[in-house]
Scaffold this motif. Structure first.
Motif, PDB file in Angstrom:
ATOM      1  N   ARG A  27       0.798  -1.241   0.168  1.00 21.01           N
ATOM      2  CA  ARG A  27      -0.132  -0.018   0.092  1.00 21.01           C
ATOM      3  C   ARG A  27       0.931   1.285   0.007  1.00 21.01           C
ATOM      4  N   MET A  28       2.081   1.354   0.740  1.00 20.48           N
ATOM      5  CA  MET A  28       2.817   2.413   0.771  1.00 20.48           C
ATOM      6  C   MET A  28       3.585   2.727  -0.462  1.00 20.48           C
ATOM      7  N   ALA A  29       4.003   1.665  -1.231  1.00 20.00           N
ATOM      8  CA  ALA A  29       4.661   1.680  -2.137  1.00 20.00           C
ATOM      9  C   ALA A  29       3.768   2.514  -3.483  1.00 20.00           C
ATOM     10  N   PHE A  30       2.686   1.749  -3.551  1.00 18.44           N
ATOM     11  CA  PHE A  30       1.655   2.315  -4.417  1.00 18.44           C
ATOM     12  C   PHE A  30       1.100   3.497  -4.137  1.00 18.44           C
ATOM     13  N   GLN A  31       0.992   3.938  -2.980  1.00 15.41           N
ATOM     14  CA  GLN A  31       0.491   5.433  -2.544  1.00 15.41           C
ATOM     15  C   GLN A  31       1.874   6.261  -3.005  1.00 15.41           C
ATOM     16  N   LEU A  32       3.103   5.940  -2.710  1.00 17.42           N
ATOM     17  CA  LEU A  32       4.017   6.869  -3.045  1.00 17.42           C
ATOM     18  C   LEU A  32       4.208   6.844  -4.626  1.00 17.42           C
ATOM     19  N   LEU A  33       4.135   5.726  -5.541  1.00 17.38           N
ATOM     20  CA  LEU A  33       4.158   5.914  -6.758  1.00 17.38           C
ATOM     21  C   LEU A  33       2.855   6.515  -7.413  1.00 17.38           C
ATOM     22  N   GLU A  34       1.958   6.402  -6.987  1.00 18.99           N
ATOM     23  CA  GLU A  34       0.656   6.912  -7.607  1.00 18.99           C
ATOM     24  C   GLU A  34       0.569   8.592  -7.397  1.00 18.99           C
ATOM     25  N   ARG A  35       0.824   8.951  -5.996  1.00 23.08           N
ATOM     26  CA  ARG A  35       0.527  10.457  -5.663  1.00 23.08           C
ATOM     27  C   ARG A  35       1.754  11.064  -5.179  1.00 23.08           C
ATOM     28  N   GLU A  36       2.790  10.426  -4.732  1.00 21.58           N
ATOM     29  CA  GLU A  36       3.716  11.125  -3.523  1.00 21.58           C
ATOM     30  C   GLU A  36       4.937  10.979  -4.308  1.00 21.58           C
ATOM     31  N   ARG A  37       5.342  11.032  -5.722  1.00 17.52           N
ATOM     32  CA  ARG A  37       6.669  10.790  -6.013  1.00 17.52           C
ATOM     33  C   ARG A  37       7.690  11.708  -5.441  1.00 17.52           C
TER      34      ARG A  37
ATOM     35  N   LEU B  43      16.770   0.881   1.692  1.00 16.50           N
ATOM     36  CA  LEU B  43      15.500   1.638   1.559  1.00 16.50           C
ATOM     37  C   LEU B  43      15.403   3.149   0.560  1.00 16.50           C
ATOM     38  N   ALA B  44      16.740   3.807   1.323  1.00 18.41           N
ATOM     39  CA  ALA B  44      16.648   4.897   0.458  1.00 18.41           C
ATOM     40  C   ALA B  44      16.933   4.917  -1.165  1.00 18.41           C
ATOM     41  N   ASP B  45      17.754   3.844  -1.267  1.00 15.55           N
ATOM     42  CA  ASP B  45      18.368   3.456  -2.560  1.00 15.55           C
ATOM     43  C   ASP B  45      16.889   3.079  -3.465  1.00 15.55           C
ATOM     44  N   SER B  46      16.361   2.178  -2.967  1.00 14.17           N
ATOM     45  CA  SER B  46      15.186   1.649  -3.527  1.00 14.17           C
ATOM     46  C   SER B  46      13.973   2.693  -3.803  1.00 14.17           C
ATOM     47  N   LEU B  47      13.860   3.509  -2.850  1.00 10.49           N
ATOM     48  CA  LEU B  47      12.909   4.760  -2.947  1.00 10.49           C
ATOM     49  C   LEU B  47      13.308   5.516  -4.229  1.00 10.49           C
ATOM     50  N   GLN B  48      14.661   5.843  -4.150  1.00 16.03           N
ATOM     51  CA  GLN B  48      15.188   6.802  -5.034  1.00 16.03           C
ATOM     52  C   GLN B  48      14.882   6.125  -6.429  1.00 16.03           C
ATOM     53  N   LYS B  49      15.403   4.952  -6.657  1.00 16.61           N
ATOM     54  CA  LYS B  49      15.373   4.459  -8.102  1.00 16.61           C
ATOM     55  C   LYS B  49      13.812   4.187  -8.554  1.00 16.61           C
ATOM     56  N   ALA B  50      12.969   3.649  -7.533  1.00 15.25           N
ATOM     57  CA  ALA B  50      11.403   3.508  -7.943  1.00 15.25           C
ATOM     58  C   ALA B  50      10.958   4.781  -8.073  1.00 15.25           C
ATOM     59  N   MET B  51      11.078   6.015  -7.399  1.00 18.46           N
ATOM     60  CA  MET B  51      10.327   7.168  -7.554  1.00 18.46           C
ATOM     61  C   MET B  51      10.929   7.575  -8.906  1.00 18.46           C
ATOM     62  N   SER B  52      12.178   7.716  -9.438  1.00 17.70           N
ATOM     63  CA  SER B  52      12.627   8.167 -10.567  1.00 17.70           C
ATOM     64  C   SER B  52      12.278   7.408 -11.570  1.00 17.70           C
ATOM     65  N   ASP B  53      12.224   6.054 -11.790  1.00 20.66           N
ATOM     66  CA  ASP B  53      12.320   5.228 -12.963  1.00 20.66           C
ATOM     67  C   ASP B  53      11.281   4.564 -13.149  1.00 20.66           C
ATOM     68  N   VAL B  54      10.135   4.427 -12.019  1.00 15.32           N
ATOM     69  CA  VAL B  54       9.092   3.565 -12.387  1.00 15.32           C
ATOM     70  C   VAL B  54       7.870   4.393 -13.368  1.00 15.32           C
ATOM     71  N   TYR B 105      -4.659  -7.460 -18.459  1.00 12.62           N
ATOM     72  CA  TYR B 105      -5.416  -6.540 -17.474  1.00 12.62           C
ATOM     73  C   TYR B 105      -5.568  -4.974 -18.193  1.00 12.62           C
ATOM     74  N   PHE B 106      -6.299  -4.407 -17.649  1.00 10.40           N
ATOM     75  CA  PHE B 106      -6.299  -2.867 -17.551  1.00 10.40           C
ATOM     76  C   PHE B 106      -6.335  -2.045 -16.241  1.00 10.40           C
ATOM     77  N   VAL B 107      -5.363  -1.517 -15.810  1.00 10.37           N
ATOM     78  CA  VAL B 107      -5.171  -0.831 -14.641  1.00 10.37           C
ATOM     79  C   VAL B 107      -5.892   0.366 -14.799  1.00 10.37           C
ATOM     80  N   LEU B 108      -6.797   0.904 -13.959  1.00 10.43           N
ATOM     81  CA  LEU B 108      -7.381   2.118 -13.927  1.00 10.43           C
ATOM     82  C   LEU B 108      -6.548   3.251 -12.886  1.00 10.43           C
ATOM     83  N   LEU B 109      -5.818   2.670 -12.060  1.00 10.13           N
ATOM     84  CA  LEU B 109      -5.197   3.613 -11.008  1.00 10.13           C
ATOM     85  C   LEU B 109      -6.233   4.622 -10.553  1.00 10.13           C
ATOM     86  N   GLY B 110      -7.476   3.804  -9.986  1.00  6.30           N
ATOM     87  CA  GLY B 110      -8.272   4.479  -9.434  1.00  6.30           C
ATOM     88  C   GLY B 110      -9.853   4.376  -9.899  1.00  6.30           C
ATOM     89  N   HIS B 111     -10.666   5.085  -9.628  1.00  5.35           N
ATOM     90  CA  HIS B 111     -12.085   5.066 -10.188  1.00  5.35           C
ATOM     91  C   HIS B 111     -12.418   6.678 -10.472  1.00  5.35           C
TER      92      HIS B 111
END
Lengths: 199, 199
Positions: A27-37, B43-54, B105-111
């Motif tokens: 949940r944390m990971a998706f919240q960050l990826l979706e809204r809180e980059r 964790l800092a490293d994973s966050l940094q990479k995920a926030m920038s690259d995903v 799949y098709f992911v709406l990322l919300g409703h």
């Protein structure tokens, strides 16, 4: 099926946080990826800096990136000759929130727990004894938690401190203000009777 | 009194995580500083990479650092002409855990949520319509959550899909397996009667 490598890695890494299981981490990971980059990047930066640069205060062992923490470095503390021994930096914050104590602190960062390999050395008791023997300490207040381990640690430190010329005290245990006698456990009630004060 | 700047900053930054208040953030920060420095840096490293690259998969909009997510990129899916519409990447994981669905799949990322500014554009419905009009899709399964917003979103997408030559279906709502009728709410019970299947 799992998520893509970077997302998986982030979810795994988040699980290092206390109280965070697989679902919360997801949940944390998706919240960050979706809204809180942006906030996520800020968190990565704060983590990186704190993990690399934060060390221990040379006075009281609390966490600080300086040589001395703000309290040890301050020369405005009224009772600098009184040392209060606590288990964690959060305890310092709780006592400071009251504003009634104006001495210094000594943070054990734990309590005696031989089975976990935590002995006097891990609690920095040599540093505390060094401060006690420097003669400018008049009182040592033991404010470890009122648990079996906290009490044992307090007694151990009291025995050590008796070799020095300081008053040793333990914070009072009893019925908390606003609490109802009916709901207080019997051990606390017994302690509050033993520690009664003459009016 | 507060902690030293870097520790304060870490505690503040941790509060961006969902469900983390001031006390939990403090506990997390101290836990990392006391015992988990290495994992904290990781964790800092994973966050940094995920926030920038995903980014988002160009097929289904789920999170991935590649152009296509593993599912969209796979040519081993049995029913690639069936598309299942879900709200979040976590829903994909839940369905994949069952292993019974072999489509895409098709992911709406919300409703749909006009008050929060979430309209068809934010849900990527143009991309979905583009896929529907490409003629290799035979069925669209609407698996949004059985909430007011999820149902509204499902109806909106169904209306849109009717313009194309595809079968449109909604997942069944009813009494969950292992559940007891006694404890199921009346709306679910009503749905399970309406959706009854001839034996």
């Amino acid at each position: 099926m799992k998520f893509s490598p970077l997302v998986d890695e982030l979810i795994q890494s988040l699980r290092v946080l206390p109280g965070v299981g697989p679902k919360s981490a997801q949940r944390m990971a998706f919240q960050l990826l979706e809204r809180e980059r942006k906030a996520g990047l800020k968190l990565a930066d704060s983590l990186q800096k704190a993990m690399s640069d934060v060390g221990h205060c040379q006075g009281c062992r609390t966490f600080t990136e300086e040589t001395l923490c703000p309290i040890c470095a301050s020369n405005k503390r009224g009772n600098a000759e009184v040392i209060c021994v606590v288990e964690t930096p959060a305890d310092v914050l709780a006592i400071e929130a009251g504003g009634h104590f104006t001495g210094r602190y000594f943070v054990l960062l734990g309590h005696l727990s031989p089975l976990d390999g935590v002995g006097p050395e891990q609690l920095g008791l040599a540093l505390l004894e060094q401060q006690l023997s420097s003669n400018d300490v008049t009182e040592l207040i033991l404010a470890t938690n009122p648990t079996v381990e906290g009490d044992a640690t307090a007694h151990f430190i009291a025995d050590m401190a008796r070799r020095h010329n300081v008053v040793i005290s333990r914070i009072a245990h009893g019925v908390p203000v606003g609490g109802e006698l009916e709901y207080v456990d019997s051990t606390t009630l017994a302690l509050s009777f033993n520690g009664r004060i003459k009016l």
